[in-house]
Design an enzyme around this catalytic site. Structure first.
Site, mmCIF file in Angstrom:
data_model
loop_
_atom_site.group_PDB
_atom_site.id
_atom_site.type_symbol
_atom_site.label_atom_id
_atom_site.label_comp_id
_atom_site.label_asym_id
_atom_site.label_seq_id
_atom_site.Cartn_x
_atom_site.Cartn_y
_atom_site.Cartn_z
ATOM 1 N N ASP A 1 0.914 -1.152 0.050
ATOM 2 C CA ASP A 1 -0.100 -0.016 -0.011
ATOM 3 C C ASP A 1 0.967 1.095 0.076
ATOM 4 O O ASP A 1 2.044 1.263 0.410
ATOM 5 C CB ASP A 1 -1.030 -0.078 1.197
ATOM 6 C CG ASP A 1 -1.824 0.969 1.096
ATOM 7 O OD1 ASP A 1 -2.085 1.771 0.124
ATOM 8 O OD2 ASP A 1 -3.045 0.856 1.657
HETATM 9 C C1 BGC Z 1 -5.212 3.260 0.058
HETATM 10 C C2 BGC Z 1 -4.991 2.510 -0.993
HETATM 11 C C3 BGC Z 1 -4.952 3.371 -2.332
HETATM 12 C C4 BGC Z 1 -3.641 4.000 -2.231
HETATM 13 C C5 BGC Z 1 -3.150 4.721 -3.524
HETATM 14 C C6 BGC Z 1 -3.542 4.398 0.162
HETATM 15 O O1 BGC Z 1 -3.699 5.248 1.168
HETATM 16 O O2 BGC Z 1 -4.968 2.801 1.332
HETATM 17 O O3 BGC Z 1 -6.490 1.653 -1.042
HETATM 18 O O4 BGC Z 1 -5.076 2.180 -3.408
HETATM 19 O O5 BGC Z 1 -3.487 4.637 -1.022
HETATM 20 O O6 BGC Z 1 -4.048 5.864 -3.510
#
Ligand code: BGC
Length: 815
Positions: free
Chosen positions: A229
């Site tokens: 993530d």
């Molecule tokens: C989120 C993800 C997301 C990623 C990219 C993170 O803060 O938890 O779900 O895909 O950011 O935006």
């Protein structure tokens, strides 16, 4: 290895460079070898491709794309084919926007109704969530691009999401928190998995060998790519060893250098890196292929219509006293509530989609066929009780036969990075409802929110249509249900408790310091209410229709169940039949019943259809902690066919041969788990379940702060400067809320307050590196001048190093 030859041509530096992003959204490319970069974009219910300024919080605008209903909404459709079709549409848009990896679906379990991202997740039930996710993935990937199932795993709170340590027993982990992922991976065949921010039983998920190697790769046979993530990487070397190929976003080569170093000093065998590169290349080349073909732009109108179709099947009719719905044509209707003017259709955070068009109720009324006598907002979305607005709304309501009242949660309340504080809808909306009721009790409420809310006001409405977060075409879809053009067929994918205090994790959510203990074990959602006999407002699987259905002729054999459903009403409609299984033996504790299959069927008035639900590998299994594998207990099982989890229409039994595994538990040591009354499990009993001591859940305030401590912990830092910064952040948060800037205030909580120090390095794209962070930590821990000195020295080093690297890469390019 498929790309052995190509990998042999790469330098160690090139291989390592592929292991992290080149910027916020793209993977690294190696032009001299014809390796392009991939574009990864959110996700999950529409494409959020940011062309210019990039962020993971949904701040900067993205290219317009269709905003479909969010996962919490779609799950209510209980329709795998529909979700697959939505996936096809999403995938088509991904191709049109040249997105290789679409960052969705999100399939974390709704352990607690207050989790801030529940609107992005499907269900409290792993079977339903898994089936929905598998459908969406199949649809997306049918276009050649990749889905990315997230957040793997046990990421069920937003508070301290980047560091919280989830303490959960192995059986609960397998049965509740991993089953949806297992289905998404085995049946959906996702090419990409996103690891979660949190830790699992003491280890960051992307470094967790048990999760990433033993379960994901070895047991489930996943051969795709794991991406962190955004900013979730903790120890790059440990992550790579666990098989985490891609770190996002860029750290400007800092963590690639860590990989190179680890290979040079023998900490990682080069083959491990080669395997990661091989899997990544497969993802890059297979998803890139589709962009080479002549591709067509998507038809915005057709996709908008698809968003409407999905919404129409996902809306849940929760109450319909005196058949107030569908609205009769001759009734004079007052439309009240700010949400009718400004639709609430998606949640906040990284999933925000910039819709291609957006329908609001007030703009769709003319075509609805409803006899509208006027519209009044009645309340301010973000304000306090407004007497004038209420008076005006009451004046209008007095002249109407029926009041259509649009209420719900605002955009700021349901947001990534923050959990909700309570399960209520804003008081000013309830005040309005109370006063409207005094002048006209014929109220139909239309609810817009992506998670369960308490409804102490439910007796004051005759009809209740739950639109959830129904996407860009949701307003029209809801009107179609209200007028009867569409017969509602959605059923709740989560339980609505009467009070928040009734929820099983009430005492254990959220984890506020080091860890969160899942003391309720496998009893989440209906598994708890049903077993512990706790009354609820609306049970899991519940939803009304404008017609009625009867169930008959249940036959159970070794392969599955067969039964008939008849539409006994006057309108065509769809019914979601649910198969629950109950083991009659009490030797191993279990929920009273568990969902093991479902079917949605369309029936004309008077029509009967035979429904078959086949058993699968999940129907009878449980995870045995003694044998460390899935087993089947020998015995008699009840097959329960329900219109909801608490409305069982047919019942029969079947005897099943077991796997004869030793019993994993002793009844006397786990009384709460055997009774299902798990809302106040003692530490001792939880430790019995875990099979080990629970780690200390409180911060050790005597220790200096380190990489994995958060900015919030500056409250007890030794450095006065850090404590001042903490108070300043708190003050700013309070002040922003006071002046009505709630979303900016939220941002502070999400991106500063709960951010671990390592995030400063991981999320600044190389502007601040880890050695510089050491300087910051010295300041935080009370060594101000030493820290400043260290920081500046390391900064100088970094600038020098990047100049050398630029020179080197130019030499490689010329090779
Ligand atoms: C989120 C993800 C997301 C990623 C990219 C993170 O803060 O938890 O779900 O895909 O950011 O935006």
């Amino acid at each position: 290895m498929k790309y052995k030859e190509l990998i042999q041509k790469m330098t160690l530096e090139e291989k390592a460079s592929l292991m992290s992003g080149k910027d916020f959204w793209q993977s690294e490319n190696i032009d001299r070898l014809g390796i392009p970069s991939m574009f990864l974009a959110d996700g999950p219910h529409g494409i959020r491709k940011q062309a210019a300024a990039a962020d993971h919080l949904g701040l900067n605008e993205s290219i317009p794309a269709t905003c479909y209903p969010t996962a919490a909404t779609v799950a209510n459709s209980w329709n795998e084919e529909l979700v697959e079709k939505m996936g096809q549409y999403l995938g088509k848009e991904a191709v049109a926007q040249k997105v290789n990896v679409l960052l969705g679906p999100g399939i974390n379990m709704k352990r607690n109704p207050l989790c801030g991202r529940n609107f992005e997740y499907y269900s409290e039930d792993p079977y339903l969530a898994g089936k929905m996710a598998a459908g969406l993935i199949r649809g997306i990937q049918s276009n050649g691009v990749s889905a990315c199932v997230k957040h793997f795993a046990v990421n069920n709170q937003e508070e301290r999401r980047m560091v919280i340590d989830t303490i959960v027993d192995e059986r609960t982990l397998r049965e509740i928190y991993l089953t949806a992922f297992e289905i998404a991976i085995k049946e959906g065949k996702t090419k990409t998995v996103m690891s979660s921010y949190n830790m699992l039983n003491g280890t960051h998920t992307n470094e967790n060998m048990h999760l990433m190697r033993e379960i994901l790769r070895d047991e489930w046979g996943f051969d795709g790519v794991v991406v962190t993530d955004w900013g979730g990487n903790n120890d790059r070397v440990q992550g790579l060893l666990a098989g985490n190929e891609l770190e996002m976003p860029t750290t400007n080569g800092e963590t690639d250098r860590e990989i190179i170093e680890a290979i040079k000093n023998g900490e990682i065998a080069e083959e491990v890196l080669d395997e990661c590169v091989d899997r990544l290349l497969e993802l890059i080349f297979t998803t890139e292929e589709v962009f080479g073909k002549p591709h067509h732009d998507f038809d915005e109108t057709d996709h908008h219509q698809m968003a409407q179709n999905v919404a129409e099947e996902s809306i849940v009719l929760l109450k319909n006293e005196e058949n107030v719905l569908p609205l009769k044509k001759d009734k004079k209707v007052a439309v009240i509530g700010d949400f009718a003017e400004e639709a609430r259709y998606q949640g906040a955070g990284s999933s925000i989609v910039n819709p291609t068009k957006l329908s609001h109720t007030v703009d769709c009324l003319d075509d609805s066929g409803i006899k509208i006598i006027g519209y009044e907002p009645g309340f301010e979305r973000y304000g306090k009780k407004n007497k004038k607005k209420i008076e005006k709304a009451c004046e209008l309501a007095r002249q109407a036969d029926v009041v259509l009242l649009y209420i719900g949660l605002d955009e700021v309340t349901e947001a990534e990075g923050l959990d909700r504080q309570n399960m209520q809808i804003p008081a000013n909306q309830v005040d309005l409802l109370n006063e409207l009721y005094e002048v006209n009790p014929n109220i139909v409420a239309v609810l817009s929110c992506g998670s369960a809310v308490e409804m102490p006001w439910i007796d004051k409405v005759k009809g209740l249509v739950h639109g959830y977060l129904s996407g860009q075409a949701g307003a029209k879809a809801i009107l179609n249900v209200i007028t009867g053009k569409v017969n509602p067929s959605g059923k709740l994918a989560e339980t609505y408790p009467l009070h928040y205090e009734d929820t099983p994790s009430y005492h254990y959510f959220p984890g506020k310091e080091v860890s969160v203990e899942y003391r309720e074990g496998p009893y989440i959602g209906y598994r708890y209410y049903d077993t512990a006999d706790v009354p609820v407002l609306f049970p899991f699987g519940y939803g009304l229709s404008y017609t009625t259905f009867s169930y008959s002729n249940l036959c159970v054999n070794q392969d599955g169940v067969t039964f008939n459903i008849t539409n006994t009403g006057k309108l065509a409609g769809m019914e979601v039949a649910q198969l629950y299984v109950r083991c009659t033996s009490k030797s191993i504790f279990r929920p009273n019943k568990e969902l093991k299959g479902f079917k949605k069927v369309f029936l004309n008035p008077g029509e009967t259809k035979t429904v078959t639900i086949s058993f699968d590998d999940k129907t009878f299994r449980y995870f045995n902690i003694k044998t460390n594998q899935w087993e089947i207990e020998m015995g008699q099982y009840e097959m329960l066919i329900g219109a909801s989890s608490s409305d069982i229409r047919l019942k029969d039994t079947i005897n099943i041969q077991g796997t004869e595994a030793p019993l994993p538990y002793s009844n006397e040591q786990l009384p709460s788990y055997y009774s299902g009354k798990v809302n106040s499990v003692s530490k001792k009993e939880f430790e019995q379940l875990l099979g080990r001591k629970v780690p200390e859940s409180k911060w050790d305030r005597s220790k200096p702060l380190g990489y994995n401590d958060t900015i919030a912990q500056c409250q007890y830092a030794k450095g006065g400067f850090a404590r001042f910064a903490y108070h300043l952040i708190n003050f700013t948060y309070w002040f922003l809320r006071k002046i009505g800037k709630r979303s900016t205030a939220n941002l502070i909580m999400m991106s500063v307050y709960h951010m671990p120090f390592r995030g400063v390095a991981r999320m600044t794209g190389g502007i601040i590196n880890m050695p510089m962070l050491d300087g910051i930590l010295m300041i935080v821990n009370g060594h101000f001048f030493k820290g400043v000195n260290h920081f500046l020295k390391e900064r100088k080093k970094m600038i020098k190093q990047s100049k050398i690297e630029i020179g080197q890469s130019e030499v490689i390019k010329e090779m």
